[in-house]
Design a protein around this motif. Sequence first.
Motif, PDB file in Angstrom:
ATOM      1  N   THR A 209       0.835  -1.195   0.000  1.00 15.63           N
ATOM      2  CA  THR A 209       0.000   0.000   0.000  1.00 15.63           C
ATOM      3  C   THR A 209       0.872   1.248   0.000  1.00 15.63           C
ATOM      4  N   ALA A 210       0.213   2.412  -0.027  1.00 18.42           N
ATOM      5  CA  ALA A 210       0.956   3.678   0.020  1.00 18.42           C
ATOM      6  C   ALA A 210       1.648   3.873   1.364  1.00 18.42           C
ATOM      7  N   ALA A 211       1.210   3.143   2.396  1.00 16.92           N
ATOM      8  CA  ALA A 211       1.847   3.221   3.711  1.00 16.92           C
ATOM      9  C   ALA A 211       2.902   2.142   3.904  1.00 16.92           C
ATOM     10  N   GLY A 212       3.150   1.315   2.896  1.00 16.22           N
ATOM     11  CA  GLY A 212       4.161   0.271   3.001  1.00 16.22           C
ATOM     12  C   GLY A 212       3.674  -1.001   3.668  1.00 16.22           C
ATOM     13  N   GLU A 213       2.414  -1.321   3.559  1.00 19.50           N
ATOM     14  CA  GLU A 213       1.858  -2.534   4.168  1.00 19.50           C
ATOM     15  C   GLU A 213       1.578  -3.572   3.085  1.00 19.50           C
ATOM     16  N   ASP A 214       1.724  -4.835   3.452  1.00 16.45           N
ATOM     17  CA  ASP A 214       1.524  -5.924   2.502  1.00 16.45           C
ATOM     18  C   ASP A 214       0.028  -6.104   2.232  1.00 16.45           C
ATOM     19  N   VAL A 215      -0.368  -6.043   0.970  1.00 18.54           N
ATOM     20  CA  VAL A 215      -1.777  -6.105   0.595  1.00 18.54           C
ATOM     21  C   VAL A 215      -2.353  -7.489   0.842  1.00 18.54           C
ATOM     22  N   PHE A 216      -1.610  -8.537   0.516  1.00 17.35           N
ATOM     23  CA  PHE A 216      -2.121  -9.894   0.693  1.00 17.35           C
ATOM     24  C   PHE A 216      -2.370 -10.206   2.166  1.00 17.35           C
ATOM     25  N   SER A 217      -1.491  -9.759   3.037  1.00 20.09           N
ATOM     26  CA  SER A 217      -1.682  -9.978   4.465  1.00 20.09           C
ATOM     27  C   SER A 217      -2.915  -9.230   4.970  1.00 20.09           C
ATOM     28  N   GLN A 218      -3.098  -8.009   4.507  1.00 17.67           N
ATOM     29  CA  GLN A 218      -4.282  -7.257   4.914  1.00 17.67           C
ATOM     30  C   GLN A 218      -5.558  -7.919   4.399  1.00 17.67           C
ATOM     31  N   LEU A 219      -5.468  -8.513   3.230  1.00 14.50           N
ATOM     32  CA  LEU A 219      -6.631  -9.181   2.657  1.00 14.50           C
ATOM     33  C   LEU A 219      -7.060 -10.367   3.534  1.00 14.50           C
TER      34      LEU A 219
END
Length: 346
Positions: A81-91
């Motif tokens: 993301t724009a904040a440097g977070e992993d998208v798959f983990s957030q999903l």
Amino acid sequence: MTNTSTVRLPKGPGSKPNVFRSFARSFGVIWSNKKARIGVIILAVFVLAAIFGPLVAPYGATVNTFPRSANGSAEHWLGTTAAGEDVFSQLIYGARISVLVGVVAGGLATVVAVVIGLGWGYLRGFVSDTINFIVNLFLVIPALPLMIVIATYLQNGGITVIIVVIVITGWAWGARVLRSQTQSLRGRDFVIAARFSGDSAPRIIFREILPNMISIIASSFFGAATAAILAEAGLEFLGLGDSSIVSWGTMLYWAQNSSALLTGQWVLLFAPGLCIALLAMSLTLINFGVDVISNPRLRETGSRRRRGPKGTPTPTDQAGGDADRQFNEATEGADDVDVDVRKVQQ
């Protein structure tokens, strides 16, 4: 010469059936429906992801030590993301909120609908007229604007406020459906017999009428859960929820704020949107199987489609259909029936 034997039929609506056997039989009917089977599989995947999220996700949902707005790679399958977070983990972590809201909000809305709908359909006079006015009032008010207004005044309450808002606005349709079915059962013989025996209204409603409406209540729950999941995602996307938690709705909210489409990171919007659609679709598909339970004619229609080339049903379909029809006809409206079978020998 006459031989007399007594056959004791199982008790009717007032009895206590084997819960596990009833559940297994209902699940078998649902699993036999192709659409419902697909829905069960999809729902099971999301439920397992919600339960075992920390074990499945490669990173924490709020870990922001990765490169910002990175594209998909071996380390980050869906990018960051724009904040440097992993998208798959957030999903994966986001499945928890959606499943929780669907179960809790859908369950509470169904409970409210059952209590109000059954009381509305059985009672008469001033109470019925009052409930009728309240239900019609909630039905004519658009749900989404009402949810937005309530959520705006109850901001910063977290996911609890979202659930409360969904329950307040999501019970009326289920109550109207249950009211119609209750009115049709109110004049049945077993209800009249219970009324003449001196049973109170709550006992008749919850001990005589309620057991005959389990499939309709289950269908109402799946519909309410689907609406709750979509409503939660919509409110979170509008920024009316807690933006600090990780859910599919907040993922859409932050992706919109960071102009993900303009930067070419369409996956930030597509991935959570697809998960919301799949989860809602799974509940809708399961509802097809629940409809088969509540409407045996659909089961008979499916059996006709599986007939052989000469138009004869398979032995399994014929035996199962005949047994179900004979049992339903024999026990319909029965509370505790003694049948005398007489055989006359000439």
